[in-house]
Design an enzyme around this catalytic site. Structure first.
Site, mmCIF file in Angstrom:
data_model
loop_
_atom_site.group_PDB
_atom_site.id
_atom_site.type_symbol
_atom_site.label_atom_id
_atom_site.label_comp_id
_atom_site.label_asym_id
_atom_site.label_seq_id
_atom_site.Cartn_x
_atom_site.Cartn_y
_atom_site.Cartn_z
ATOM 1 N N LYS A 84 59.909 32.677 91.541
ATOM 2 C CA LYS A 84 60.190 33.088 92.902
ATOM 3 C C LYS A 84 61.683 33.199 93.172
ATOM 4 O O LYS A 84 62.094 33.783 94.156
ATOM 5 C CB LYS A 84 59.582 32.049 93.881
ATOM 6 C CG LYS A 84 58.093 31.945 93.807
ATOM 7 C CD LYS A 84 57.616 30.861 94.790
ATOM 8 C CE LYS A 84 56.835 29.853 94.031
ATOM 9 N NZ LYS A 84 56.433 28.694 94.840
ATOM 10 N N ASP A 117 70.187 28.824 83.257
ATOM 11 C CA ASP A 117 70.545 27.418 83.038
ATOM 12 C C ASP A 117 70.397 27.124 81.544
ATOM 13 O O ASP A 117 71.292 27.433 80.765
ATOM 14 C CB ASP A 117 69.636 26.555 83.928
ATOM 15 C CG ASP A 117 69.986 25.079 83.896
ATOM 16 O OD1 ASP A 117 71.073 24.740 83.397
ATOM 17 O OD2 ASP A 117 69.183 24.258 84.372
ATOM 18 N N SER A 118 69.264 26.593 81.125
ATOM 19 C CA SER A 118 69.079 26.314 79.691
ATOM 20 C C SER A 118 68.800 27.591 78.900
ATOM 21 O O SER A 118 68.967 27.614 77.684
ATOM 22 C CB SER A 118 67.913 25.337 79.485
ATOM 23 O OG SER A 118 66.677 26.010 79.648
ATOM 24 N N ASP A 158 65.546 26.958 94.731
ATOM 25 C CA ASP A 158 64.871 25.855 95.424
ATOM 26 C C ASP A 158 65.128 24.512 94.771
ATOM 27 O O ASP A 158 65.559 24.413 93.626
ATOM 28 C CB ASP A 158 63.359 26.086 95.400
ATOM 29 C CG ASP A 158 62.764 25.803 94.014
ATOM 30 O OD1 ASP A 158 63.246 26.403 93.025
ATOM 31 O OD2 ASP A 158 61.840 24.974 93.918
#
Ligand code: IMP
Ligand code: MG
Length: 185
Positions: free
Chosen positions: A53, A113-114, A169
Site C-alpha cells: 500500500k 530498505d533491505s 505506515d
C-alpha cells in the site's frame, strides 16, 4: 513550515522525532520525477505498477505529472507485519491482472530498505517478459545489500530512520500525513 500543533493533532498524540520532508519539498520533487519519466519514454506502452500500500499517495501524485499515455495497475506484497524491522518474508497478495508482456514496466515503490521485497518482485516481473523493467522509488535508505536493480528514478536519499507519512505506515497508521517524518522511539 508545518505548525507543530497541527502535526500533533494529525499524529493523534504519537510523537515524531522530526519532519524529514515537507509537503512542498515532496511536491516539487514529484513534479520533476514526472517530467523525467515523460522524457525517458518517448514511445511504447508504459504500465505503471504501484506497489501497495505504501506507494498509493506517491503514485497518485506522480502519475498526474506524467505527460504521456500510461496504464496503471498495482501489486500487493507484504513484508513487515507490524514491526519496524524487515521480517525478510515477502508475500504476494495481489498480482497485476494487466498483461505485462511487450510493455515498458515502471515499478513504483515507496521506500527501499533491505531490498528484499524488490529483489523478489524483480524476479517475478522479469519472468513475464516485459519490454523493459525499470524502478522508481520515492525514498532509498542505501542499506540494501545485493539489490538486483537500482531505481532509475529516485525521489530522495532517506535517513536510516523509520519513516512515516505520505503513504508510509507504522502498523497501518500515519499513511495520510502530507509530510514524511521519523517516528520517536
Ligand atoms: P524492504 O523489503 O526491506 O526493502 O522493505 C520494503 C518495504 O518495507 C517498503 O515498501 C515499505 O512498505 C516498508 N518500509 C521499509 N522502510 C520503512 C520505513 O522507514 N517506514 C515505513 N515503511 C518502511
Ligand atoms: Mg509498510
Amino acid at each position: 513550515m508545518l505548525a507543530l500543533d497541527s502535526i500533533a493533532k494529525v499524529m493523534g498524540g504519537r510523537a515524531i522525532r522530526r519532519v524529514v520532508f515537507e509537503p512542498e519539498t515532496i511536491q516539487r520533487r514529484v513534479e520533476e520525477m514526472g517530467r523525467e519519466i515523460t522524457a525517458a519514454y518517448p514511445d511504447g506502452d508504459l504500465l505503471v505498477l504501484g506497489l501497495l500500500k505504501g506507494s498509493f499517495i506517491f503514485l497518485g501524485d506522480l502519475v498526474r505529472q506524467v505527460g504521456r499515455p500510461i496504464q496503471i495497475d498495482f501489486l500487493v506484497a507484504a513484508s513487515y507485519g507490524s514491526g519496524t524491522v524487515s521480517s525478510g518474508e515477502v508475500r504476494l497478495l495481489y498480482d497485476p491482472a494487466t498483461r505485462l508482456e511487450g510493455k515498458h514496466i515502471l515499478l513504483v515503490e515507496d521506500i527501499i530498505d533491505s531490498g528484499r521485497t524488490l529483489n523478489r518482485l524483480i524476479e517475478l516481473l522479469q519472468a513475464r517478459r516485459p519490454l523493459s523493467l525499470t524502478m522508481c522509488a520515492l525514498l532509498h535508505k542505501h542499506i540494501a545489500a545485493g539489490l538486483k536493480m537500482e531505481p532509475r528514478f529516485l525521489g530522495f536519499d532517506a535517513p536510516r530512520e523509520f519513516l512515516v507519512g505520505y503513504g508510509l505506515d507504522h502498523a497501518e497508521n500515519f499513511r495520510h500525513l502530507p509530510f514524511i517524518a521519523s517516528l520517536a522511539e
